[in-house]
Design a protein around this motif. Structure first.
Motif, PDB file in Angstrom:
ATOM      1  N   GLU A   3       0.997  -1.250   0.072  1.00 44.16           N
ATOM      2  CA  GLU A   3      -0.026   0.332  -0.033  1.00 44.16           C
ATOM      3  C   GLU A   3       0.789   1.073   0.061  1.00 44.16           C
ATOM      4  O   GLU A   3       1.849   1.389   0.781  1.00 44.16           O
ATOM      5  CB  GLU A   3      -0.904   0.054   1.249  1.00 44.16           C
ATOM      6  N   LEU A  22      -5.686  -4.696   4.043  1.00 43.37           N
ATOM      7  CA  LEU A  22      -5.304  -3.543   4.335  1.00 43.37           C
ATOM      8  C   LEU A  22      -4.745  -3.785   5.880  1.00 43.37           C
ATOM      9  O   LEU A  22      -5.319  -4.536   6.447  1.00 43.37           O
ATOM     10  CB  LEU A  22      -6.414  -2.567   4.416  1.00 43.37           C
ATOM     11  N   ARG A  52      -0.675   2.946  -4.656  1.00 44.52           N
ATOM     12  CA  ARG A  52      -1.571   1.730  -4.450  1.00 44.52           C
ATOM     13  C   ARG A  52      -2.193   1.910  -3.327  1.00 44.52           C
ATOM     14  O   ARG A  52      -1.946   2.492  -2.329  1.00 44.52           O
ATOM     15  CB  ARG A  52      -0.467   0.551  -4.250  1.00 44.52           C
ATOM     16  N   SER A  53      -3.338   1.178  -3.242  1.00 46.10           N
ATOM     17  CA  SER A  53      -4.594   1.398  -2.330  1.00 46.10           C
ATOM     18  C   SER A  53      -4.552   0.386  -1.339  1.00 46.10           C
ATOM     19  O   SER A  53      -5.158   0.320  -0.349  1.00 46.10           O
ATOM     20  CB  SER A  53      -5.914   1.615  -3.044  1.00 46.10           C
ATOM     21  N   ALA A  54      -3.764  -0.747  -1.497  1.00 49.75           N
ATOM     22  CA  ALA A  54      -3.814  -1.857  -0.625  1.00 49.75           C
ATOM     23  C   ALA A  54      -2.562  -2.878  -0.655  1.00 49.75           C
ATOM     24  O   ALA A  54      -1.750  -2.523  -1.698  1.00 49.75           O
ATOM     25  CB  ALA A  54      -5.060  -2.732  -0.949  1.00 49.75           C
ATOM     26  N   ASN A  55      -2.386  -3.612  -0.011  1.00 52.61           N
ATOM     27  CA  ASN A  55      -1.333  -4.371   0.037  1.00 52.61           C
ATOM     28  C   ASN A  55      -1.782  -5.903  -0.673  1.00 52.61           C
ATOM     29  O   ASN A  55      -3.112  -6.346  -0.847  1.00 52.61           O
ATOM     30  CB  ASN A  55      -0.731  -5.021   1.243  1.00 52.61           C
TER      31      ASN A  55
END
Length: 151
Positions: A3, A22, A52-55
């Motif tokens: 993220e 997350l 990036r919005s997440a892992n």
């Protein structure tokens, strides 16, 4: 994939499985979704130009196809079926996310757990009766992370 990392690529999962997560500041993990062969990720950051919005964490050995932004854009401009397939998948993900938000807000932990297990299950029949089977059973911690609760 971590993220808040910058990106210029989208990734397609050719082989293997992964999870999108997350993490809170204190290390608590929430599983957003599970990915399997044929899934793609990294499209949100690529399409919005944001980080990036997440892992994304591999849960098995994976083979990825990485497509750089300029190659994706060039391919999408040709009017390919890829654009429509990606739009359908994004719409499906938005519908799933909306349902998950509703479940977190409206249902208690028992109902969320039951709905999560049903979402992981495949429906079949045995002796003419419906049966739901979870082939890849999550651990207690993974299930808790999917339901937004503690183990």
């Amino acid at each position: 994939v971590t993220e808040n990392d910058p990106t210029q690529s989208i990734m397609f999962l050719v082989r293997g499985e992964a999870k999108v997560t997350l993490l809170s500041d204190d290390g608590k993990e929430v599983v957003i979704t599970l990915l399997d062969e044929g899934s793609f990720f990294g499209e949100l950051a690529l399409l919005t130009g944001e980080k990036r919005s997440a892992n994304v964490v591999a849960t098995s050995e994976c083979t990825l196809f990485v497509l750089q932004a300029e190659d994706l854009y060039r391919h999408l401009q040709t009017g390919s079926a890829l654009a429509l397939a990606m739009l359908r998948e994004l719409a499906h993900r938005l519908r799933t996310a909306s349902a998950k938000i509703g479940h977190l807000a409206l249902y208690d932990v028992y109902e969320r757990t039951a709905k999560t297990l049903l979402g992981l299950a495949e429906r079949t029949e045995r002796d003419g009766k419906p049966l739901w089977i979870v082939d890849k059973r999550p651990t207690h911690q993974e299930l808790a992370s999917m339901c937004g609760t503690s183990r």
